[in-house]
Design an enzyme around this catalytic site. Structure first.
Site, PDB file in Angstrom:
ATOM      1  N   GLU A 209       3.230 -26.597  14.567  1.00 49.72           N
ATOM      2  CA  GLU A 209       4.311 -25.694  15.036  1.00 49.72           C
ATOM      3  C   GLU A 209       3.967 -25.019  16.196  1.00 49.72           C
ATOM      4  O   GLU A 209       3.206 -24.209  16.599  1.00 49.72           O
ATOM      5  CB  GLU A 209       3.950 -24.237  13.709  1.00 49.72           C
ATOM      6  CG  GLU A 209       4.443 -24.765  12.495  1.00 49.72           C
ATOM      7  CD  GLU A 209       6.048 -25.037  11.942  1.00 49.72           C
ATOM      8  OE1 GLU A 209       6.859 -24.399  12.840  1.00 49.72           O
ATOM      9  OE2 GLU A 209       6.250 -25.841  11.161  1.00 49.72           O
ATOM     10  N   CYS A 243       7.845 -17.196  19.310  1.00 41.72           N
ATOM     11  CA  CYS A 243       8.089 -18.528  19.737  1.00 41.72           C
ATOM     12  C   CYS A 243       9.344 -18.971  19.776  1.00 41.72           C
ATOM     13  O   CYS A 243       9.712 -19.934  20.694  1.00 41.72           O
ATOM     14  CB  CYS A 243       7.316 -19.413  18.756  1.00 41.72           C
ATOM     15  SG  CYS A 243       7.837 -19.063  16.968  1.00 41.72           S
ATOM     16  N   GLU A 331       7.096 -22.061  29.200  1.00 42.30           N
ATOM     17  CA  GLU A 331       7.505 -21.232  28.316  1.00 42.30           C
ATOM     18  C   GLU A 331       7.283 -19.884  28.560  1.00 42.30           C
ATOM     19  O   GLU A 331       6.068 -19.536  29.198  1.00 42.30           O
ATOM     20  CB  GLU A 331       6.781 -21.706  26.990  1.00 42.30           C
ATOM     21  CG  GLU A 331       7.387 -20.557  25.744  1.00 42.30           C
ATOM     22  CD  GLU A 331       6.687 -20.881  24.611  1.00 42.30           C
ATOM     23  OE1 GLU A 331       5.732 -21.805  24.494  1.00 42.30           O
ATOM     24  OE2 GLU A 331       6.972 -20.323  23.506  1.00 42.30           O
TER      25      GLU A 331
HETATM   26  P1  NAD Z   1      -3.220 -21.514  21.465  1.00 45.76           P
HETATM   27  O1  NAD Z   1      -2.536 -22.927  21.340  1.00 45.76           O
HETATM   28  O2  NAD Z   1      -3.716 -21.190  22.667  1.00 45.76           O
HETATM   29  O3  NAD Z   1      -4.125 -21.161  20.438  1.00 45.76           O
HETATM   30  C1  NAD Z   1      -3.609 -21.389  19.080  1.00 45.76           C
HETATM   31  C2  NAD Z   1      -5.035 -21.493  18.268  1.00 45.76           C
HETATM   32  O4  NAD Z   1      -5.648 -22.701  18.709  1.00 45.76           O
HETATM   33  C3  NAD Z   1      -5.855 -20.419  18.124  1.00 45.76           C
HETATM   34  O5  NAD Z   1      -6.261 -20.120  16.833  1.00 45.76           O
HETATM   35  C4  NAD Z   1      -7.031 -20.900  18.958  1.00 45.76           C
HETATM   36  O6  NAD Z   1      -7.991 -20.171  18.709  1.00 45.76           O
HETATM   37  C5  NAD Z   1      -7.138 -22.251  18.915  1.00 45.76           C
HETATM   38  N1  NAD Z   1      -7.468 -23.224  19.991  1.00 45.76           N
HETATM   39  C6  NAD Z   1      -7.329 -22.592  21.502  1.00 45.76           C
HETATM   40  N2  NAD Z   1      -7.638 -23.619  22.272  1.00 45.76           N
HETATM   41  C7  NAD Z   1      -8.062 -24.536  21.568  1.00 45.76           C
HETATM   42  C8  NAD Z   1      -8.752 -25.498  21.844  1.00 45.76           C
HETATM   43  N3  NAD Z   1      -8.897 -26.241  23.249  1.00 45.76           N
HETATM   44  N4  NAD Z   1      -9.193 -26.696  20.819  1.00 45.76           N
HETATM   45  C9  NAD Z   1      -9.111 -26.072  19.788  1.00 45.76           C
HETATM   46  N5  NAD Z   1      -8.402 -25.053  19.124  1.00 45.76           N
HETATM   47  C10 NAD Z   1      -8.183 -24.229  20.271  1.00 45.76           C
HETATM   48  O7  NAD Z   1      -1.676 -20.727  21.447  1.00 45.76           O
HETATM   49  P2  NAD Z   1      -1.608 -19.196  21.664  1.00 45.76           P
HETATM   50  O8  NAD Z   1      -1.562 -18.951  22.900  1.00 45.76           O
HETATM   51  O9  NAD Z   1      -2.364 -18.478  20.635  1.00 45.76           O
HETATM   52  O10 NAD Z   1       0.160 -19.182  21.045  1.00 45.76           O
HETATM   53  C11 NAD Z   1       1.192 -19.301  22.048  1.00 45.76           C
HETATM   54  C12 NAD Z   1       1.862 -20.646  21.696  1.00 45.76           C
HETATM   55  O11 NAD Z   1       2.252 -20.774  20.082  1.00 45.76           O
HETATM   56  C13 NAD Z   1       3.393 -20.330  22.323  1.00 45.76           C
HETATM   57  O12 NAD Z   1       3.569 -21.853  22.887  1.00 45.76           O
HETATM   58  C14 NAD Z   1       4.302 -20.374  21.316  1.00 45.76           C
HETATM   59  O13 NAD Z   1       5.510 -20.753  21.464  1.00 45.76           O
HETATM   60  C15 NAD Z   1       3.435 -21.083  20.009  1.00 45.76           C
HETATM   61  N6  NAD Z   1       4.110 -20.740  18.829  1.00 45.76           N
HETATM   62  C16 NAD Z   1       4.560 -21.467  17.924  1.00 45.76           C
HETATM   63  C17 NAD Z   1       5.046 -20.931  16.959  1.00 45.76           C
HETATM   64  C18 NAD Z   1       5.723 -21.881  15.833  1.00 45.76           C
HETATM   65  O14 NAD Z   1       6.032 -21.310  14.790  1.00 45.76           O
HETATM   66  N7  NAD Z   1       6.299 -22.956  16.132  1.00 45.76           N
HETATM   67  C19 NAD Z   1       4.733 -19.624  16.371  1.00 45.76           C
HETATM   68  C20 NAD Z   1       3.903 -18.777  17.281  1.00 45.76           C
HETATM   69  C21 NAD Z   1       3.710 -19.320  18.600  1.00 45.76           C
END
Ligand code: NAD
Length: 456
Positions: A209, A243, A331
């Site tokens: 997602e 998102c 974004e």
């Molecule tokens: P992120 O990808 O930085 O983090 C998400 C998760 O991944 C966290 O739990 C984090 O601990 C983990 N993570 C971060 N870096 C990692 C790595 N290098 N290796 C493994 N795990 C890692 O995202 P964010 O900043 O928390 O969220 C923002 C993004 O999420 C935006 O792009 C938004 O559009 C998207 N989003 C999508 C939905 C959806 O339902 N499609 C919902 C909410 C947010």
């Protein structure tokens, strides 16, 4: 924490058949609901402590969505888990064919921070309803909420069924080295690629997602005041950290001036402010700085104020934005809204097609030709006509992205399906045998096989 031991314990629990019966799933869902009710005020407090999310928004966009999810699963589970008969072709006659939804097994759910309760726990509810065990990894960026999730799950559940691992990149990377039966990830496209690669090593089924730039378009035929009222609410909810928030808006040139005036009016009316408790903070300093860089103060026609002290950016409208500007490349995920005029609808369609497939797209129009073109020519996860964001609130609509905005979907029955494998079974009576397929092969057997295949 010994992740291997946790996973092993969950596996043993699963193979002891403790998660699969209808009664054990219903029991887990009841327990989940009890937990949410008893922790309701602590959930609101943790969301407020993390980024000033107010009770009304927390109730509407996080807590009650989960309660409704649980209730739907409780009501529907008997139907969802029933084996489904399908027809049997002539070639296989006599016999019966059916599918059985079976849980994948050990699932890993990695959450994000913007709706940290809903986006971490809704997949967990679907996973439990489908009979899986769960390791939950909430986002470290919403730390208070992560701690709240860990406390409530450990108080209410046997860790062999569901448990929480807190932490950031290091902890998630270590979890991803283990062999799960299903991974469900919510977050950025960049990290989604890392998670996808880790899953590929074990050929683990995955749901991603992700995010991206979700466009909104207002054509000349739209009911303008309503369109803007709905767009403003959708954009500034959670200070744009949603998102599926409209990322930017295209407005037809002929109604552009009027639209700008209405955007300003609507923002005035809504009185967004931390003090009035109807606005949230930016999650952390890093995101504040990222957003600050996207604001070209020369283009600001409303808002644009930044407070480092309160980690707040006022609702901001931008005009004169060039499609090559940085703000149109990534974004936004914050309270900045570029409003761009257009003359030809076809050009807007082409522009959206030329970019990555969005998670959501919103068209404001009463013209059926425009609506049909929008639906048939653009690919995106999901969206609304004459509204924004609200498609996510209908559990009968599967929610997910396509291409760079994600793969797979959930919510309601789609959530159950996402955490289930549909096992296909053909059951044949032992007594009856058509011998046509067996050697020795003869011409007459071949003629009969061809006839049968033609009619089956
Ligand atoms: P992120 O990808 O930085 O983090 C998400 C998760 O991944 C966290 O739990 C984090 O601990 C983990 N993570 C971060 N870096 C990692 C790595 N290098 N290796 C493994 N795990 C890692 O995202 P964010 O900043 O928390 O969220 C923002 C993004 O999420 C935006 O792009 C938004 O559009 C998207 N989003 C999508 C939905 C959806 O339902 N499609 C919902 C909410 C947010």
């Amino acid at each position: 924490m010994d992740y291997t031991a946790i996973l092993k314990a969950q596996k043993d629990f699963f193979y002891a058949q403790k998660t699969k019966s209808l009664s054990s799933r219903i029991q887990a869902l009841c327990r989940f609901k009890e937990m949410l009710i008893s922790y309701e005020s602590r959930i609101y407090k943790s969301l407020f402590d993390d980024f000033n999310k107010t009770e009304q928004e927390a109730y509407l966009t996080e807590w009650v969505i989960l309660i409704k999810d649980i209730e739907l699963a409780q009501q529907s589970l008997k139907k969802w888990t029933k084996k489904k008969r399908v027809g049997t072709n002539l070639l296989n006659w006599p016999g019966k064919s059916f599918t059985i939804a079976e849980p994948y097994g050990q699932s890993l759910i990695i959450g994000t921070w913007n709706y940290p309760i809903q986006l971490t726990l809704a997949p967990a509810i679907a996973a439990l309803a489908a009979g899986n065990t769960v390791i939950l990894k909430p986002s470290e960026l919403a730390l208070n909420t992560s701690q709240c999730i860990a406390a409530m799950i450990s108080e209410y559940f046997n860790p062999d069924l569901i448990t929480v691992v807190q932490g950031g990149v290091k902890e998630t990377s270590n979890l991803l080295k283990l062999k799960f039966d299903k991974i469900f990830f919510t977050g950025s496209t960049a990290v989604g690629k890392i998670v996808y690669q880790a899953a590929a090593l074990n050929l683990t089924p995955i749901t991603l997602e992700l995010g991206g730039k979700s466009p909104a378009v207002i054509t000349q035929s739209a009911q303008l005041p309503k369109a803007i009222k709905r767009l403003v609410w959708a954009k500034y909810l959670n200070a744009g950290q949603t998102c599926i928030a409209p990322d930017y808006v295209f407005v037809h040139q002929k109604i552009y001036k009027q639209a700008l005036a209405l955007f300003k009016q609507e923002l005035d009316k809504n009185k967004y402010a931390l003090e009035s408790n109807n606005y949230v903070q930016i999650i952390n300093d890093q995101h504040l700085k990222r957003l600050e860089k996207l604001i070209d103060q020369n283009n600001v026609i409303y808002g644009g104020q930044i407070s480092r002290e309160t980690r707040c950016i006022s609702p901001t409208l931008l005009t004169e934005v060039d499609l090559q500007d940085e703000i149109m490349k990534e974004e936004i995920f914050g309270p900045l809204l570029p409003i761009i005029p257009f003359t030809e609808y076809q050009e807007v369609i082409r522009y959206i097609q030329s970019n990555e497939k969005p998670l959501a797209a919103y068209l404001f129009s009463k013209n059926s030709g425009e609506i049909n073109q929008w639906l048939s020519e653009l690919s995106f996860g999901g969206g609304c006509i004459n509204d924004a964001i609200m498609h996510i609130t209908n559990p009968k609509l599967p929610f997910g992205g396509v291409g760079q905005s994600g793969t797979g979907s959930y919510h309601g029955k789609a959530g159950f399906d996402t955490f289930s494998h549909y096992k296909s079974i053909f059951r044949k009576p032992s007594s009856f045998e058509v011998t046509l397929k067996y050697p020795p092969y003869t011409k007459s057997k071949m003629t009969w096989i061809k006839r049968l295949i033609r009619f089956s």
